[in-house]
Design a protein around this motif. Structure first.
Motif, PDB file in Angstrom:
ATOM      1  N   THR A 103       0.831  -1.205   0.000  1.00  0.00           N
ATOM      2  CA  THR A 103       0.000   0.000   0.000  1.00  0.00           C
ATOM      3  C   THR A 103       0.864   1.254   0.000  1.00  0.00           C
ATOM      4  O   THR A 103       2.078   1.188   0.201  1.00  0.00           O
ATOM      5  CB  THR A 103      -0.972   0.028   1.207  1.00  0.00           C
ATOM      6  OG1 THR A 103      -1.930   1.075   0.996  1.00  0.00           O
ATOM      7  CG2 THR A 103      -0.247   0.303   2.514  1.00  0.00           C
ATOM      8  N   VAL A 128      -6.712  -4.395  -5.111  1.00  0.00           N
ATOM      9  CA  VAL A 128      -7.986  -4.112  -4.448  1.00  0.00           C
ATOM     10  C   VAL A 128      -8.201  -2.612  -4.520  1.00  0.00           C
ATOM     11  O   VAL A 128      -7.534  -1.838  -3.847  1.00  0.00           O
ATOM     12  CB  VAL A 128      -7.986  -4.573  -2.976  1.00  0.00           C
ATOM     13  CG1 VAL A 128      -9.235  -4.062  -2.249  1.00  0.00           C
ATOM     14  CG2 VAL A 128      -7.937  -6.093  -2.898  1.00  0.00           C
ATOM     15  N   ASP A 129      -9.089  -2.206  -5.389  1.00  0.00           N
ATOM     16  CA  ASP A 129      -9.361  -0.788  -5.565  1.00  0.00           C
ATOM     17  C   ASP A 129     -10.860  -0.592  -5.722  1.00  0.00           C
ATOM     18  O   ASP A 129     -11.381  -0.598  -6.829  1.00  0.00           O
ATOM     19  CB  ASP A 129      -8.627  -0.257  -6.794  1.00  0.00           C
ATOM     20  CG  ASP A 129      -8.889   1.227  -7.000  1.00  0.00           C
ATOM     21  OD1 ASP A 129      -9.546   1.839  -6.123  1.00  0.00           O
ATOM     22  OD2 ASP A 129      -8.455   1.773  -8.016  1.00  0.00           O
ATOM     23  N   SER A 139      -7.921  -4.891 -10.573  1.00  0.00           N
ATOM     24  CA  SER A 139      -8.963  -4.972  -9.547  1.00  0.00           C
ATOM     25  C   SER A 139     -10.310  -5.245 -10.199  1.00  0.00           C
ATOM     26  O   SER A 139     -10.638  -4.653 -11.214  1.00  0.00           O
ATOM     27  CB  SER A 139      -9.030  -3.648  -8.791  1.00  0.00           C
ATOM     28  OG  SER A 139     -10.007  -3.698  -7.773  1.00  0.00           O
ATOM     29  N   THR A 164      -2.894  -2.144  -3.097  1.00  0.00           N
ATOM     30  CA  THR A 164      -4.096  -1.357  -2.813  1.00  0.00           C
ATOM     31  C   THR A 164      -3.751   0.116  -2.691  1.00  0.00           C
ATOM     32  O   THR A 164      -2.666   0.489  -2.268  1.00  0.00           O
ATOM     33  CB  THR A 164      -4.833  -1.819  -1.541  1.00  0.00           C
ATOM     34  OG1 THR A 164      -6.070  -1.097  -1.471  1.00  0.00           O
ATOM     35  CG2 THR A 164      -4.041  -1.531  -0.275  1.00  0.00           C
ATOM     36  N   SER A 194      -9.613   0.151   2.598  1.00  0.00           N
ATOM     37  CA  SER A 194      -9.020  -0.865   1.737  1.00  0.00           C
ATOM     38  C   SER A 194      -7.719  -1.435   2.295  1.00  0.00           C
ATOM     39  O   SER A 194      -7.422  -2.608   2.108  1.00  0.00           O
ATOM     40  CB  SER A 194      -8.831  -0.343   0.309  1.00  0.00           C
ATOM     41  OG  SER A 194      -7.901   0.706   0.292  1.00  0.00           O
ATOM     42  N   VAL A 211      -6.976  -5.405   2.871  1.00  0.00           N
ATOM     43  CA  VAL A 211      -5.859  -6.138   2.265  1.00  0.00           C
ATOM     44  C   VAL A 211      -4.956  -6.729   3.350  1.00  0.00           C
ATOM     45  O   VAL A 211      -4.523  -7.880   3.247  1.00  0.00           O
ATOM     46  CB  VAL A 211      -5.059  -5.244   1.288  1.00  0.00           C
ATOM     47  CG1 VAL A 211      -3.771  -5.919   0.853  1.00  0.00           C
ATOM     48  CG2 VAL A 211      -5.915  -4.930   0.071  1.00  0.00           C
TER      49      VAL A 211
END
Lengths: 338, 338
Positions: free
Chosen positions: B60, B90-91, B122, B154, B160, B164
């Protein structure tokens, strides 16, 4: 908590502006015991027609930005101008970290001593959802008690800013002087929530730097979509320490209020907030029913063990728990296969 | 999505390492259609015994910190050393903001061209919960397909990072050189989640500054409780651009893995993650059942209108919705009073 809580007496006391009754009513809405929840709901229903008459203002900013000094300074100024000011806090971490905001009223000693101010620390009920519920309901109580400015302070932990932005009319982000690349340091999501941004500690040698920061922030904010179409977020500088810029900031709060009211957006915003709050309560209540269901309680341990051991997928385990819950009274046979 | 999805064929294809089948299987787990969900669960159950064999690493950092360049650089290096590397993202904002991470594979052109790398953008399924579910299930698929390193990128939007961190073994925070007061700019909650912190862009004239920042960060981190008792978060500097520090960083990933494994904490961490994931699925599924309930559907509009108009408290409205849901088959009479 007194043993015999009489809803009518509480309602009359709050409406008459009794500080002692208000304090007890807040304790009642903070309680999670079923019999208290029931009375709290009846009290809120009684007071609802008398609520809604305050400027609800959220204040956020990282630790060290000077929130307490700012709130004390602004609150004292507003009380001096004839307002009645309530200060609440949303700090879901207050029962864990020990670094609770508003935990110590002496941090706002001058304001706390004012007859027309009421400071209430964050409830330490635990989850953000629980703290948020109590705070939202406390806003109703304070408005019914005649407070016309409610400041809700939050520290930027997890989702707490989003939660507070969801219960106020105007969301104020306090920040410190920072320039260029460092703007990335402000949580992007928070800047997007802000109706007003104030670069605090704009005093003495830091004044120029604060003004420069405010200019750069204005540039950055132009890139973000304003949360309300009738309002473009404003950026100012202020000093909680010497009071500089606070009049101008309050003027902007009033302008924000006027702009939203004129466009019909204030009523719309509050009604949307009530609706979101309703669904949050539905979600929370539903899960506590599932967890309290005897059939779920019986299945839970075994299912959890199989998940821990990696024998079943999370998806299958979830389905098994849901089947146990549904089977309760729904007439379907419990399927005991994994 | 092909019309006839045969779970056995998919499982065999994934286990044989077929890229085309893997891609189709990921599309299957991303789907929210009930018949796909059912097949996805059966596929995952088949593959579960073959999963778990990767280093699951979360990455991240705020936009501009250089995540893409870093991942491409590290990924290419690992592929060169014989690893098989999967990159997921992951968005939850990717379908709204247009600024999707990994949305454009050309951002990682060199890595995407490697036979032993697999980059998947994502899913744009909408909610964080939905995106997280698909990503967790995709990790299982990639491991079954023989990938031994899975990097989950992410962007720091809302929850988020927490999501994650809840699906990986090791959580890496990329940051930029910053000192003193500016450390406050890093989201406090995120620093607490990090197992490793790397000050990126430590190249050319910025190298000294990065090292100074790393030293200050070490001081700050000492104040936070480490997420695992057997591991104290490490801080390094690196450059995604010229590759400096990447070997050392990978060494720390391996040390983290060894430390957690030795203490039995890795298995414990993964088993706890599976359990949390199970309850997330329960919550999501329960709410979609409530929302799809015909009695709730009939009541909903009127209740929502009364909440919007401020006629009932959110608490009472929530109770009304829950009564409608419970009444369905539970044998209790529906109470139609507000």
């Amino acid at each position: 908590m007194p043993r015999n809580i009489d809803v009518d007496t509480y309602a009359e006391g709050v409406l008459a502006g009794s500080r002692a009754t208000l304090a007890r009513a807040i304790t009642l809405v903070e309680s999670t015991r079923p019999e208290h929840r029931d009375k709290a709901q009846r009290l809120l229903a009684r007071l609802l027609p008398h609520a809604g008459g305050s400027h609800r203002i959220g204040v956020t900013g990282v630790p060290g930005v000077g929130k307490s000094t700012f709130i004390e300074s602004l609150g004292t100024k507003l009380v001096g101008a004839g307002h009645r000011v309530g200060v609440l806090a949303v700090d879901p971490s207050s029962n864990r970290s020990g670094g609770s905001i508003l935990g110590d009223k002496t941090r706002m000693g001058a304001l706390a001593a004012e007859a027309n101010a009421f400071i209430r620390p964050s409830p330490t009920a635990g989850t953000l959802g629980g703290v948020a519920r109590a705070t939202r309901e406390t806003i109703v109580l304070m408005e019914a008690a005649g407070f016309d400015v409610v400041l809700v302070e939050t520290v930027g932990v997890g989702q707490s800013e989003i939660t507070v932005a969801g219960m106020v009319d105007c969301f104020l982000l306090l920040t410190l002087a920072r320039t260029g690349d460092q703007l990335q340091g402000i949580k992007k999501g928070v800047l997007e929530l802000a109706d007003l941004v104030a670069v605090n500690k704009a005093d003495g040698p830091h004044e120029d730097e604060a003004r420069r920061s405010a200019r750069e922030l204005r540039g950055a904010l132009r890139l973000l979509t304003p949360p309300n179409t009738s309002w473009k977020p404003r950026i100012t500088t202020c000093s909680g320490l010497n009071g500089a810029g606070l009049d101008e900031l309050w003027q902007q709060v009033l302008e924000h209020h006027a702009a939203l009211s004129a466009a019909g957006e204030l009523a719309e915003k509050r009604s949307r907030q009530r609706l979101e709050w309703t669904w949050e309560l539905v979600r929370d209540q539903l899960m506590s029913e599932l967890l309290g269901n005897p059939r779920v309680e019986r299945t839970r341990e075994e299912v959890e063990q199989r998940v821990r051991d990696g024998e079943v997928t999370a998806g299958m385990a979830a389905e098994r728990i849901l089947r146990a819950f549904r089977a309760d009274g729904s007439g379907r046979a419990e399927d005991s296969s994994a």
